[in-house]
Each structure stands twice: as structure tokens, then as C-alpha cells.
Design an enzyme around this catalytic site. Structure first.
Site, PDB file in Angstrom:
ATOM      1  CE  LYS A 165      73.730  12.416  18.204  1.00 35.41           C
ATOM      2  NZ  LYS A 165      74.802  11.424  18.444  1.00 35.41           N
ATOM      3  CD  GLU A 191      76.200  13.865  12.296  1.00 31.59           C
ATOM      4  OE1 GLU A 191      76.053  12.695  12.689  1.00 31.59           O
ATOM      5  OE2 GLU A 191      76.698  14.760  13.006  1.00 31.59           O
ATOM      6  NE  ARG A 223      81.832   8.574  10.891  1.00 36.87           N
ATOM      7  CZ  ARG A 223      82.089   7.617  11.775  1.00 36.87           C
ATOM      8  NH1 ARG A 223      82.579   6.453  11.367  1.00 36.87           N
ATOM      9  NH2 ARG A 223      81.861   7.801  13.063  1.00 36.87           N
TER      10      ARG A 223
HETATM   11  N1  BES Z   1      78.100  14.511  16.979  1.00 35.45           N
HETATM   12  C1  BES Z   1      78.252  13.152  17.314  1.00 35.45           C
HETATM   13  C2  BES Z   1      79.460  12.887  18.212  1.00 35.45           C
HETATM   14  C3  BES Z   1      79.413  13.452  19.606  1.00 35.45           C
HETATM   15  C4  BES Z   1      79.015  12.670  20.658  1.00 35.45           C
HETATM   16  C5  BES Z   1      79.826  14.743  19.851  1.00 35.45           C
HETATM   17  C6  BES Z   1      79.004  13.188  21.942  1.00 35.45           C
HETATM   18  C7  BES Z   1      79.808  15.264  21.143  1.00 35.45           C
HETATM   19  C8  BES Z   1      79.400  14.473  22.189  1.00 35.45           C
HETATM   20  C9  BES Z   1      78.439  12.334  16.044  1.00 35.45           C
HETATM   21  O1  BES Z   1      77.797  12.802  14.915  1.00 35.45           O
HETATM   22  C10 BES Z   1      77.897  10.979  16.318  1.00 35.45           C
HETATM   23  O2  BES Z   1      76.720  10.867  16.530  1.00 35.45           O
HETATM   24  N2  BES Z   1      78.751   9.977  16.311  1.00 35.45           N
HETATM   25  C11 BES Z   1      78.351   8.632  16.560  1.00 35.45           C
HETATM   26  C12 BES Z   1      79.038   7.759  15.570  1.00 35.45           C
HETATM   27  C13 BES Z   1      78.537   6.340  15.557  1.00 35.45           C
HETATM   28  C14 BES Z   1      77.132   6.297  15.002  1.00 35.45           C
HETATM   29  C15 BES Z   1      79.468   5.524  14.724  1.00 35.45           C
HETATM   30  C16 BES Z   1      78.743   8.278  17.981  1.00 35.45           C
HETATM   31  O3  BES Z   1      79.824   8.704  18.426  1.00 35.45           O
HETATM   32  O4  BES Z   1      77.974   7.614  18.651  1.00 35.45           O
HETATM   33 ZN    ZN Z   2      77.386  14.788  14.892  1.00 40.66          ZN
HETATM   34 MN    MN Z   3      75.795  12.079  14.791  1.00 47.95          MN
END
Ligand code: BES
Ligand code: ZN
Ligand code: MN
Length: 499
Positions: free
Chosen positions: A279, A351, A353
Site C-alpha cells: 500500500k 487478503e 477475502r
Molecule cells: N483492509 C483493506 C480495506 C480497507 C481499506 C479497510 C480502507 C479500511 C480502510 C483491504 O484488505 C484492502 O486492501 N482492499 C483492497 C482490495 C483491492 C486490492 C481489490 C482495496 O480496497 O483497495
Molecule cells: Zn485488509
Molecule cells: Mn488489503
């Protein structure tokens, strides 16, 4: 804060402050506010006629009694328009009043069961709301601050009713409110705790403490057992981390049969760096809260164990970190989930899911009448719904409706999202049974569709709390940081299913 319920006349109590209520548009004072006004030689009615007290929701006026009452201060809390009052507004105004009084150095407060008998609010729900509002509103997370707080704690809240016959009702409302608020604050503590403290092992230790305190059954599966069970999706996510993963299972047995009525599954990513699909660094610290779903189901089952409904509940928390390393999962890798399905990894940041796939499949094999998962799953859900409500997705409309109703009762807003089959196409892989990212469009929905493949035929609902698990504003009974959503919704749901 210690809370007690007593039979007395609120104007006779010796305390730091008493709280009385005023409604917007109220023509004339009666009841406790009238008695208080009289004791203060008309100070309240004067402020009303001068327009300083309007009764708007969350308007708080503090008057010093200067010896005219046993209480040092009177706080007049506005409840808005009578017909628009709700249990949630009572929670909010009590929280705001307690915080303001705390800031003024008050450490003991007395209040009536605010809102009782208005707009259909029962005495029991009003007492519950006052209790929840106070305990949730003065919550703070100061565990790692060595400097002393600017103000002291409110040590005592007394909820007063003049009628002796009402005491058992007040006690019931107070007990339920206390259990729900303390469970919510427990979930908040776990989420606010940074990832170097709240590791998967620490989540398991917390589960152990709760199991011992409330008589829950606990099993914690280590990596070896995950391997024996073939939890390939969960194990894939754990690979980049040195922290041992934990698969935590808690049981509450209050029902007569051996069947599981409700399974609560919570995402327990104690830190989500994204893994190899790392990230951006801005706001990455917030990913210490990626175990909010796991914390919520753990806190909910501990509240359920205290309220003792006649129902069997199981809570499952797959807990691990998501980190990059030379051993980590890579984009393009293919994992075999416990269900036998193969998954192509498009992003190691999707991750949640993956770990939920094996947890849902575990529940499906174990057997449960209803299954609810809670997860900070997608940023896309935050884009779709903002931070106002949790997204609900599922394969059973009746269960979705019940959860939305349980959320309304808790003041935790939930909005249903579509689950048309057409969305499944986005998850199709060329090289495996399914892929873990279905593109940016409808990202919260394709994530839910991915989970649905592992929920099978079990009536199931997925709650995406990515937008609602944390807040950056102090408002009503929420304070900055973790919200503890949806602990109270889950408990309300289980209580309603037990009926
Ligand atoms: N934990 C994150 C989602 C999240 C984002 C929670 C912001 C709280 C605040 C999750 O694991 C994630 O990184 N999701 C990605 C999915 C994408 C790679 C398809 C996302 O939402 O960007
Ligand atoms: Zn996450
Ligand atoms: Mn994630």
C-alpha cells in the site's frame, strides 16, 4: 465509571451535576425541570424566555445552583422535537453532556432515564440508552500515554426514578446497556491497540481471557492445524509474516440442541501492509485496525455470554498479519482453498477475502443455521457508502432484513448492496477457478461475490465495515479512533433470533 440506579427525587440528590431535559418548542415546564427551575428561583425559565435555552438536540446549558439545590450544577440537555426523539439521540445527548461535565471537572452525575415515555421509548430502553451513551461517550484510549489526562474521570453516574415500582425495569435496562457498551469498548480497545501490541497471538490471548471470564469454549488452531485442514488461502496470506497465525474459535452454548444457530466470522488482519502489492505509506497506520471485524465478533460473543440467550453461537477469527517478505505470497500465485477451489492472486492486498474464504468454509462444514461475517474488506465500500453506514451483502433477504433492523436498534446504520449474478463474471480467472480481485468497478460487491462462493447454501450475510470501524470525529457517543461497530448490532441480532 460506576453506574447505579436508585429510587429518589432527582432534585434532592447531592452530586456534581444533575441532568434535566428540555424539548424544542415546549410551551411550559413540568416534572423534574419545573421543580428544578423553582428551586433555582426561575433561572431556567428565564434563560428559555431570553432564547438561550431552545431545546435543540444536543444543546447543553450548565447552571450553578449556588446552594439552592443539593447538586452543585444543573445541566439542561436539549432533546430536540419530542416526536422526533429516538433511543439513539438519547445515547448521543447523554454522551455529549457527560463529556462536557467531565471537562468542567465534574466527577459525579445524576440523571433520570432521559426520553422514557416519549416517541415510543420505553423506560427500559431509555435506561439502556442513558447507560450506553455515558459509557461509550467518555471512552478514551490512553494506554500508551504516560502524561496525565487534562481532566479527571467521571466516577459515578446515578440513574434516578421517583417510582419504586420502576426499579426492576431500570435495572434491566441498565444491565443490558452496560454489557453492550462494555463489549463495544472492548472492541474499540482491541482496534485502537497498535499492531506491535495486538498481534494474532494477542488476539488469541484476549480470546482466552474472555473465555475464562465468561465461560466460553475456546480452541485456537496453530499453523500445523491449518495445514492439516488444508486452509491454503489463509496460509497464503500468513506467509510473509513472522508472527504465528491463529485461527480462533469460541463457542457460547445457551440453546438446548447441539446445533450451531449463529456463526459470527470476523476478519483478523492485525496489520495490512498490502503484502507484496504494498500500500502507499500515507495512512498505512490505519491498517492496524484491519482486525476490527475479528474484535467485533469476539466482543459480541462475550456480551452474548453475559446476557445468556437460549441459543448457540460460534465466533471464528482467522488472525494473521499481511506483510511482504522473501517468503510472501506474490501476485500471480495460485492457492488452493480448504474448499478445494483454486484462487489466482491478482493483488496480495485483497487478503481479507482469502482468510475469510477458509473461515466461511470451516463454518459451512461445521454447520450453522445462520452465518454472518464482519470485515474491513474494501476501500470501494467506503467510496460507495462513505463513513455513514456499513454495507450488507448476502444470499438470504430475511437475514439481511433482521440485521438491518438490529442495526437500527443499535444506532449502527447498515445499507444493503446488490448481489446480482452478473457481478460474478468480474471474478473469473483464466488460470484458476476464481481470482481475488474483480477490478475497480463495484469493488465492494465483487469482494462479497468472492466470499459467497465459500459461504455455499448457508444463509449468510457479509458486513463490510471498512468505512464505519473508525472515525476521525468526536460526535455523539463516538470518539476519535475505533467505533466498536457492529458489536451492538450483532448482539441485538442474536437476542432477536433467540426469541
Ligand atoms: N483492509 C483493506 C480495506 C480497507 C481499506 C479497510 C480502507 C479500511 C480502510 C483491504 O484488505 C484492502 O486492501 N482492499 C483492497 C482490495 C483491492 C486490492 C481489490 C482495496 O480496497 O483497495
Ligand atoms: Zn485488509
Ligand atoms: Mn488489503
Amino acid at each position: 465509571m460506576e453506574i447505579k440506579v436508585i429510587v429518589d427525587d432527582i432534585t434532592k440528590i447531592k452530586t456534581g451535576a444533575i441532568i434535566v431535559n428540555f424539548f424544542e418548542g415546549m410551551e411550559r415546564l413540568d416534572g423534574d425541570i419545573a421543580t428544578t427551575d423553582k428551586a433555582l428561583d426561575g433561572a431556567i425559565s428565564q434563560l428559555i424566555s431570553q432564547g438561550e435555552i431552545k431545546g435543540k438536540l444536543n444543546e447543553i446549558t450548565i447552571i450553578h445552583s449556588l446552594g439552592k439545590l443539593p447538586a452543585a450544577r444543573v445541566a439542561i440537555a436539549g432533546l430536540g422535537k419530542q416526536q422526533e426523539l429516538s433511543q439513539d439521540k438519547v445515547r448521543g445527548v447523554v454522551a455529549e453532556t457527560c463529556r462536557l461535565l467531565r471537562q468542567k471537572g465534574v466527577n459525579s452525575i445524576a440523571t433520570i432515564a432521559q426520553g422514557a415515555g416519549i416517541a415510543g421509548i420505553s423506560l427500559e430502553s431509555a435506561t439502556q440508552a442513558v447507560t450506553e451513551g455515558a459509557l461509550l461517550g467518555v471512552y478514551s484510549f490512553r494506554r500508551h500515554i504516560t502524561k496525565e489526562a487534562e481532566y479527571g474521570e467521571i466516577k459515578q453516574l446515578t440513574i434516578v426514578d421517583a417510582d419504586e415500582a420502576n426499579l426492576p425495569i431500570l435495572e434491566q435496562g441498565y444491565h443490558k446497556g452496560k454489557v453492550l457498551a462494555e463489549a463495544t469498548n472492548l472492541a474499540r480497545d482491541m482496534v485502537n491497540e497498535p499492531a506491535n501490541y495486538m498481534t494474532p497471538n494477542q488476539m488469541a490471548e484476549t480470546a482466552k481471557r474472555l473465555a475464562e471470564t465468561y465461560g466460553l469454549e475456546l480452541s485456537v488452531f496453530e499453523r500445523e492445524q491449518m495445514q492439516e485442514l488444508g486452509m491454503g488461502a489463509l496460509l497464503g496470506v500468513t506467509r510473509g509474516s513472522r508472527q504465528p497465525p491463529k485461527f480462533i474459535v469460541l463457542h457460547y452454548r445457551g440453546g438446548d440442541s447441539t446445533e450451531i444457530d449463529v456463526a459470527l466470522v470476523g476478519k483478523g488482519i492485525t496489520f495490512d501492509s498490502g503484502g507484496i502489492s504494498i500500500k502507499p505509506s500515507a495512512k498505512m497506520d490505519e491498517m492496524k485496525g484491519d482486525m476490527a471485524g475479528g474484535a467485533a465478533v469476539m466482543a459480541a460473543i462475550s456480551a452474548i455470554a453475559q446476557l445468556k440467550p437460549k441459543i448457540n453461537v460460534m465466533a471464528i477469527i482467522p488472525a494473521t498479519e499481511n506483510l511482504p517478505s522473501e517468503n510472501a505470497l506474490k501476485p500471480g500465485d495460485i492457492l488452493t482453498a480448504m474448499s478445494g477451489k483454486t484462487i489466482e492472486i491478482i493483488s496480495t492486498d485483497a487478503e481479507g477475502r482469502l482468510i475469510l474464504a477458509d473461515a466461511l468454509d470451516y463454518v459451512r462444514k461445521f454447520g450453522a443455521k445462520f452465518m454472518i461475517d464482519v470485515a474491513t474488506l474494501t476501500g470501494a465500500c467506503v467510496i460507495a457508502l462513505g463513513k455513514v453506514c456499513t454495507g450488507a451483502f448476502g444470499n438470504n433477504q430475511e437475514l439481511i432484513d433482521r440485521i438491518i433492523a438490529a442495526g437500527t436498534e443499535a444506532g449502527e446504520l447498515i445499507w444493503q448492496m446488490p448481489m446480482y449474478d452478473q457481478y460474478k463474471e468480474q471474478n473469473k480467472s483464466d488460470v484458476a477457478d476464481i481470482k481475488n480481485v474483480g477490478g475497480r468497478e463495484g469493488g465492494a460487491i465483487t469482494a462479497a461475490q468472492f466470499l459467497s462462493e465459500f459461504a455455499g447454501d448457508t444463509p449468510w450475510v457479509h458486513l463490510d465495515i471498512a468505512g464505519t470501524s473508525m472515525t476521525d470525529k468526536e460526535k455523539n457517543y463516538l470518539v476519535k479512533g475505533a467505533t466498536g461497530v457492529p458489536v451492538r448490532t450483532l448482539v441485538n441480532l442474536v437476542l432477536s433470533l433467540a426469541k
